[in-house]
Design a protein around this motif. Structure first.
Motif, PDB file in Angstrom:
ATOM      1  N   ALA A 218       0.825  -1.216   0.000  1.00 23.24           N
ATOM      2  CA  ALA A 218       0.000   0.000   0.000  1.00 23.24           C
ATOM      3  C   ALA A 218       0.854   1.259   0.000  1.00 23.24           C
ATOM      4  N   GLY A 220       3.106   2.106  -2.067  1.00 20.97           N
ATOM      5  CA  GLY A 220       3.167   2.648  -3.423  1.00 20.97           C
ATOM      6  C   GLY A 220       1.958   3.508  -3.734  1.00 20.97           C
ATOM      7  N   LYS A 221       0.773   3.042  -3.355  1.00 24.08           N
ATOM      8  CA  LYS A 221      -0.455   3.800  -3.595  1.00 24.08           C
ATOM      9  C   LYS A 221      -0.449   5.111  -2.811  1.00 24.08           C
ATOM     10  N   ASN A 222       0.005   5.045  -1.557  1.00 26.05           N
ATOM     11  CA  ASN A 222       0.053   6.257  -0.734  1.00 26.05           C
ATOM     12  C   ASN A 222       1.052   7.271  -1.286  1.00 26.05           C
ATOM     13  N   THR A 223       2.167   6.770  -1.792  1.00 31.28           N
ATOM     14  CA  THR A 223       3.167   7.648  -2.396  1.00 31.28           C
ATOM     15  C   THR A 223       2.595   8.383  -3.601  1.00 31.28           C
ATOM     16  N   LEU A 224       1.891   7.652  -4.439  1.00 30.88           N
ATOM     17  CA  LEU A 224       1.268   8.257  -5.611  1.00 30.88           C
ATOM     18  C   LEU A 224       0.222   9.290  -5.201  1.00 30.88           C
ATOM     19  N   LEU A 225      -0.552   8.990  -4.159  1.00 25.47           N
ATOM     20  CA  LEU A 225      -1.590   9.914  -3.698  1.00 25.47           C
ATOM     21  C   LEU A 225      -1.005  11.259  -3.312  1.00 25.47           C
ATOM     22  N   THR A 259       5.122  13.380  -9.936  1.00 21.87           N
ATOM     23  CA  THR A 259       4.037  12.429  -9.710  1.00 21.87           C
ATOM     24  C   THR A 259       4.170  11.216 -10.620  1.00 21.87           C
ATOM     25  N   TYR A 263       4.186   7.411  -9.656  1.00 25.26           N
ATOM     26  CA  TYR A 263       3.366   6.378 -10.301  1.00 25.26           C
ATOM     27  C   TYR A 263       4.211   5.162 -10.685  1.00 25.26           C
ATOM     28  N   TYR A 266       4.775   3.181  -7.692  1.00 24.27           N
ATOM     29  CA  TYR A 266       3.564   2.432  -7.358  1.00 24.27           C
ATOM     30  C   TYR A 266       3.398   1.218  -8.278  1.00 24.27           C
ATOM     31  N   LYS A 267       3.673   1.416  -9.569  1.00 24.99           N
ATOM     32  CA  LYS A 267       3.464   0.339 -10.548  1.00 24.99           C
ATOM     33  C   LYS A 267       4.507  -0.758 -10.429  1.00 24.99           C
ATOM     34  N   PHE A 269       7.230  -0.910  -8.033  1.00 18.54           N
ATOM     35  CA  PHE A 269       7.519  -1.185  -6.617  1.00 18.54           C
ATOM     36  C   PHE A 269       8.802  -2.007  -6.456  1.00 18.54           C
TER      37      PHE A 269
END
Length: 298
Positions: A218, A220-225, A259, A263, A266-267, A269
């Motif tokens: 998660a 990765g998702k938080n980093t992108l956010l 960003t 991404y 996130y993709k 990782f």
């Protein structure tokens, strides 16, 4: 690895200076000074304030250096457990705790005095930044990943302090620069945290969320956010009149690039994506500050 109990009383002047530079995290502290002075210059615009920038640089360096010194004093028993921090002067035993405290105390005193030459609010913000970093963020690192968010507040204070030093109050410019620097830190730190996860875990630091002994995907998702959240701040800067259209577009382009690297992290990782994001973070902050400064001068 055991800490040395032999304090090098016969250290050369060069060795002592090198140890003090490590104690105050010289390069990191220079980044703090850079962002604060740049924010001051943006607020001043075409008004020449060379003496002001010099005093701010000195005061900011001393306060940030004191914060880093206290951080190393409090974490000396954990720094010795990590390869990248084991050679720090207090952790390794080259510098006594009392010596490090004295250095930090004098730096803090003179740093706050320098900031107070601008206005009381600047001195207050400098003191608040020191307390948050040294005595809240530092111990919290061993208990919760929320420490990253807490640490991002003093991490973004330099931009706020630079603006307040010139303006004497918290303006929209101060808020915009604070928000940009605050959000920038999450992808920046988490990319470093991903690369150093094993060392942090072995030393007992809970800075990166984990699942089953490994980094939580998660992250990765938080980093992108947090990267995406930079874009509304760019828009806000235009809506409140802090930046013009061209500067806003340049800020948005820089933020989109940053960003995009978030991404990819996130993709994919993986280590390569984390390193790419880390290096892009080193470029992003100076880049956006330079863009805003040019906009203020033309």
């Amino acid at each position: 690895m055991a800490r040395s109990t032999t304090y090098t009383a016969r250290r050369s002047v060069g060795q002592w200076i090198a140890d003090v530079a490590t104690l105050v995290k010289f390069r990191l502290t220079l980044l703090v000074v850079f962002s604060s002075v740049m924010a001051f210059a943006v607020a001043a615009g075409t008004i020449a304030q060379w003496w002001g920038m010099l005093i701010l640089a000195i005061g900011g360096f001393l306060v940030a250096g004191a914060s880093n010194a206290i951080n190393q004093i409090l974490e000396r028993d954990y720094d010795i457990l990590m390869e990248r921090t084991a050679d720090r002067p207090v952790a390794s035993g080259r510098m006594q705790v009392s010596e490090a405290i004295a250095i930090a105390g004098f730096m803090l005193l003179f740093g706050i005095v320098a900031l107070a030459l601008f206005n009381p609010l600047t001195a207050f913000l400098g003191t608040l930044s020191f307390i948050l970093y040294a005595f809240i963020y530092t111990p919290l690192k061993r208990y919760s990943t929320i420490a990253v968010a807490v640490g991002a507040i003093p991490g973004a204070m330099p931009a706020l302090i630079g603006c307040v030093a010139f303006e004497g109050t918290v303006t929209w410019l101060a808020i915009v620069l604070f928000c940009l620097q605050f959000l920038w830190q999450f992808p920046h730190f988490w990319s470093i945290g991903w690369l150093s996860f094993d060392q942090y875990r072995n030393a007992g630091f809970k800075l990166v969320p984990a699942r089953n002994g490994e980094v939580d995907p998660a992250l990765g998702k938080n980093t992108l956010l947090y990267g995406i959240l930079l874009l509304p701040v760019c828009v806000m800067s235009y809506l409140v009149g802090t930046t013009g259209l061209i500067v806003t577009l340049l800020l948005a382009m820089a933020s989109l690039w940053y960003t995009y690297n978030a991404y990819l992290f996130y993709k994919d990782f993986d280590r390569a994506a984390a390193r790419r994001l880390m290096f892009s973070s080193f470029a992003y902050l100076p880049l956006i500050l330079l863009i805003v400064l040019i906009g203020a001068l033309v």
